[in-house]
Design an enzyme around this catalytic site. Structure first.
Site, PDB file in Angstrom:
ATOM      1  N   ASP A  92      45.384  33.861  54.638  1.00 49.49           N
ATOM      2  CA  ASP A  92      44.068  34.052  53.996  1.00 49.49           C
ATOM      3  C   ASP A  92      43.244  34.679  54.953  1.00 49.49           C
ATOM      4  O   ASP A  92      42.437  35.706  54.893  1.00 49.49           O
ATOM      5  CB  ASP A  92      43.489  32.702  53.563  1.00 49.49           C
ATOM      6  CG  ASP A  92      42.133  32.963  52.715  1.00 49.49           C
ATOM      7  OD1 ASP A  92      42.460  33.699  51.567  1.00 49.49           O
ATOM      8  OD2 ASP A  92      41.308  32.486  52.888  1.00 49.49           O
ATOM      9  N   LYS A 136      41.325  38.595  55.576  1.00 49.92           N
ATOM     10  CA  LYS A 136      39.925  38.926  55.782  1.00 49.92           C
ATOM     11  C   LYS A 136      40.100  39.801  57.033  1.00 49.92           C
ATOM     12  O   LYS A 136      38.862  40.890  56.925  1.00 49.92           O
ATOM     13  CB  LYS A 136      39.363  37.483  56.226  1.00 49.92           C
ATOM     14  CG  LYS A 136      39.165  36.757  55.074  1.00 49.92           C
ATOM     15  CD  LYS A 136      38.544  35.139  55.461  1.00 49.92           C
ATOM     16  CE  LYS A 136      38.511  34.535  54.182  1.00 49.92           C
ATOM     17  NZ  LYS A 136      37.930  32.823  54.630  1.00 49.92           N
TER      18      LYS A 136
END
Ligand code: ADP
Ligand code: ASP
Ligand code: MG
Length: 836
Positions: free
Chosen positions: A694, A698
């Protein structure tokens, strides 16, 4: 005036003319309502002009055409017979309902009239064509029936009223500019009629009249408004009230622009222009008898008799540049084009003269300033004739090659913006074109009346509704309006919907921004609302049974023809992200906290960017990094102002931030993970956080925003989940997690020995290398001193080189994430003219 005779006339002793349109007398119930309304008014003389019952004029015209088209007397009887029966039954029914046991006389009278009508229709069938004279006679019969019904009803209520058949009094001729009244003859005839009928209340047939040869004629479709004005003049009325089914003249046709607003007042000039350009609420010629006498016209609602309506007088108020917008449909464009026209004086006059001679009336004319072409807008049915006329008139120039072509384009509408306040005020046209441009309306020709009271543009009819709505919003007749659709009403989506509905009123008031929530979709269902959802979205969505279909979802939002459409995708679904390019291409803005698009396949990301660049629609995804923190917008501002990014570093995961802020060796790492999970700081499967994917996503998003062609595969990711635990079930994983404790302990000790701390950091360096993983940082490092779950992003740029720019704060949670999404929507709105 000071004479006492006049002074006592006002207000109760006035003469007032009223006109009730077909919408006000659709059935018996409505006649009753009209009668009550009239009886409640104390007027010295009350003149009431009525239209035919709603739809009756159309029905009569159909009957006449059917009689002419079908051979008479075939076995089943004439084709019109059934419709004739229906029409008679409708009138008989109204008479019986209105007059009850006294209906006999009226029904008999109606039967006679319908017998006469049948004879006319039979005769038409025999000749097999419909002479204009007969059409004129037949189409006005509805008014004759209607006036009789209202008159009889008033009498049955005990009022002594007279019914005036305008065919006995009104004499008009059909001139080039429309219908002219022969005032002298009409006045004389009325005087005679009045001698025999001196009653205080008079009911008059609208629409019908006699021509100078004493043949029955009509005043043109919708002509009862004109009748109202004519009889107001003939009776020397003090006011004319036109009663209809809306609260007055609105800023646009409310059937096309639901958010149209009522206008308190209009000047005669404004009303004339609006009527000329198709605002059906008043007939264009209505104004002339009123203007000559300075007679106020009040347009008002039969069904809201207390509403003041719209007052049309000679007075001008300059309250806004544009008062109203109208559309005239069914037009064609005729274009005369040629290099030989340049600098040749009088070409426009020749065009006009030729069209005039062949009786083509020109709705609008416009000449490019290059003088290379002249374009006129004419009625569609006249277009072929207009084209032929011009080909003929410019035959010489066509042959000589000075005129290249005379073209004709059907399917055109004219949108007109009207207002006295436009004169001398710069920028009105610009505002109109800007609104139309943003809505991607193709403008084919432009004309501004020399009075500067009107700007009209010719557009394709299939864009007419969109154009009218966009122009309407553009003039702040209605605010900047967005059709909003939300996908994924989960944690973030639900918080967003709550925030959106709570902020709606304030945004409308302060920023003139109207966010209309028109659709919500979850994985299984969708709710498509024709009007906006203003409250209780949960309750409304709970009842939705419609199966989700994202194509219909988007089409529904577009169908509203509101000036702007935005889809907010709060799902985490790659299938939804797959649609972004097509939505953006269609001009739909996309806002999302879903990382699928920003960090997904590079080809899709580029398709999204290209679609947005091509259509001008916006793709915004601030909340994908740092939730509500202004991370991406800060980066954009840096780049847009010409800065260059050297490196980006940060802690992008609230979960990992918390774990390493807490991890000081006093409790094992695994225990902290369990605790974080208990507090709801981790995903249900903590491996989603610990794997680092994750965070890597980003980083990809930021890198791409900074112009690097990076994909997830290019990021070197250090997963905190050992190989041996990756396949285990969640429960197994949690149970076996202490297996990692020794390794973490060793790393912590090593860091401590060097006077450092452990942090899970994402990095994009100057060479474009991207990595995420556990690193040792000095104790005084900015990343080492965060509050529990805070995120931090550090931009090192050409300008911020010695001392990087830092964005820091809470980076997770549905409320702040939703606020980040909402802020994106508002940024798009600000870019579209909302006063935020
Ligand atoms: P009536 O039968 O009373 O003459 P019309 O149907 O001829 O009624 O005219 C009233 C209708 O005009 C309204 O119902 C409305 O839909 C339409 N209309 C078009 N433009 C406007 C406008 N600018 N303001 C108000 N009404 C309008
Ligand atoms: N009944 C006529 C029409 O429908 C006139 C009117 O209603 O104004 O055109
Ligand atoms: Mg009308």
């Amino acid at each position: 005036m000071s004479s006492p005779a006049v002074a006592v006339k006002a207000p109760s002793a006035r003469t007032v003319a009223h006109k009730f349109g077909g919408t006000s007398v659709a059935d018996a119930e409505r006649y009753r309502h009209v009668a009550q309304l009239l009886l409640a008014r104390e007027e010295a003389v009350q003149v009431t002009v009525v239209s035919a019952m709603k739809g009756v004029t159309d029905a009569l015209i159909d009957l006449a055409r059917a009689a002419a088209a079908a051979p008479a007397g075939d076995a089943a009887g004439p084709a019109w017979r059934e419709r004739w029966h229906e029409l008679r039954a409708r009138h008989r029914g109204a008479a019986v309902s209105l007059l009850g046991e006294h209906a006999g006389g009226a029904v008999e009278w109606l039967d006679q009239r319908f017998e006469e009508l049948a004879q006319v229709l039979d005769a038409v069938g025999v000749i097999g064509s419909l002479p204009e004279e007969v059409l004129q006679r037949v189409q006005g019969l509805g008014e004759v029936y209607s006036a009789r019904l209202l008159g009889e009803h008033l009498r049955a209520l005990g009022e002594d009223c007279a019914v005036l058949d305008a065919r006995d009094v009104l004499v008009v001729s059909h001139g080039e500019l429309g219908v002219d009244v022969d005032w002298e003859r009409s006045r004389q005839r009325l005087r005679d009629w009045r001698q025999a009928n001196p009653q205080k209340r008079v009911v008059v047939t609208g629409f019908v009249a006699r021509d100078p040869q004493d043949r029955i004629t009509t005043l043109g479709r919708n002509g009862s408004d004109y009748s109202g004005a004519i009889f107001a003049a003939l009776f020397d009325a003090d006011e004319l009230h036109i009663w209809t089914d809306v609260d007055g003249v609105l800023s646009a046709d409310p059937r096309v622009v639901p958010e149209a607003v009522q206008l308190e007042s209009l000047s005669y000039d404004e009303a004339c222009e609006l009527a000329y350009f198709g605002a059906k609420v008043v007939h264009p010629q209505t104004m002339s008898p009123a203007i000559e006498r300075g007679l106020p016209i009040i347009i008002r609602n039969t069904f809201q008799p207390d509403h003041p309506g719209t007052r049309i007088t000679a007075e001008r108020d300059f309250s806004g540049p544009v008062k109203g917008l109208t559309l005239s449909p069914n037009l064609s464009l005729v274009n005369l084009e040629g290099t030989g026209l340049i600098g040749v004086p009088g070409t426009a006059e020749r065009v006009f003269a030729a069209l005039r001679n062949s009786k083509v009336s020109v709705v609008m004319i416009s000449q490019g300033s290059s003088e290379h072409s002249i374009c006129c807008v004419v009625k569609q049915e006249d277009a072929a004739r207009a084209q032929a006329t011009l080909v003929n008139a410019f035959a010489h120039e066509l042959a000589a090659g000075q005129v290249q072509r005379v073209q004709h384009v059907p399917g055109i509408s004219v949108l007109a913006a009207v207002g006295d306040g436009m004169a001398g005020q710069p920028g009105v046209a610009a505002r109109l074109f800007e609104s139309l441009g943003r809505a991607q309306v193709n403008i084919r020709a432009i004309a501004q009346g020399s009075s500067e009271r009107n700007i009209s543009v010719a557009i394709d009819s299939d864009q007419a509704t969109l154009a009218l709505r966009a122009a309407h919003a553009g003039f702040y007749l209605s605010p900047q309006t967005f059709a909003v659709g939300v996908i994924g009403p989960g944690n973030v989506g639900a918080a967003l919907l709550d925030q959106l509905l709570a902020a709606r009123g304030g945004l409308l008031e302060r920023a003139n921004l109207d966010l209309r929530l028109r659709a919500i979709a979850s994985r299984g269902r969708q709710l498509l609302e024709p009007r906006g959802i203003e409250d209780d979205w949960r309750g409304r969505f709970a009842t939705a049974t419609d199966k989700v279909d994202l194509d219909r979802f988007a089409a529904h939002l577009l169908d509203s023809h509101l000036p702007h459409v935005v889809i907010v995708d709060c799902s985490a679904s790659p299938e939804v992200a797959e649609r972004y390019p097509q939505w953006l291409a269609a001009g739909i803005h996309v806002v999302t906290p879903n990382k699928q698009a920003g960090a997904g396949p590079l080809a899709r990301y580029e398709a999204i960017r290209e679609a947005a660049a091509a259509s001008g629609a916006r793709f915004r995804y601030e909340a994908t990094v740092g939730a509500g923190l202004p991370v991406i917008s800060t980066l954009r501002d840096l780049l847009d102002t010409g800065d260059a990014v050297t490196s980006i570093e940060g802690i992008f995961s609230g979960t990992l931030a918390w774990l390493f802020n807490k991890y000081d060796g006093s409790v094992p790492f695994s225990q902290l993970v369990t605790e974080a999970r208990g507090l709801g700081y981790t995903e249900p499967d903590p491996r989603d956080d610990l794997s680092g994917t994750d965070v890597a996503r980003k980083l990809v998003i930021l890198a791409r925003e900074a112009g690097r062609k990076l994909s997830l595969e290019d990021v070197q990711v250090e997963s905190l989940v050992p190989e041996s635990l990756r396949q285990a079930s969640v429960d197994d994983f949690m149970a076996r997690l202490p297996e990692v404790d020794a390794a973490f302990d060793a790393r912590l000790k090593a860091a401590r020995a060097a006077g450092k701390v452990l942090r899970y950091v994402a990095r994009l360096d100057a060479e474009g290398r991207a990595s995420v993983g556990l690193v040792e940082l000095p104790e005084e490092h900015a990343f080492a001193n965060l509050r529990l779950t805070d995120n931090i992003v550090q931009f090192t740029t050409r300008r911020y080189c010695a001392n990087p720019l830092i964005v820091q704060g809470p980076g997770a949670g549905p409320e702040v994430t939703a606020a980040g999404v909402f802020a994106d929507v508002l940024r798009i709105a600000a870019g579209r003219g909302a006063r935020l």
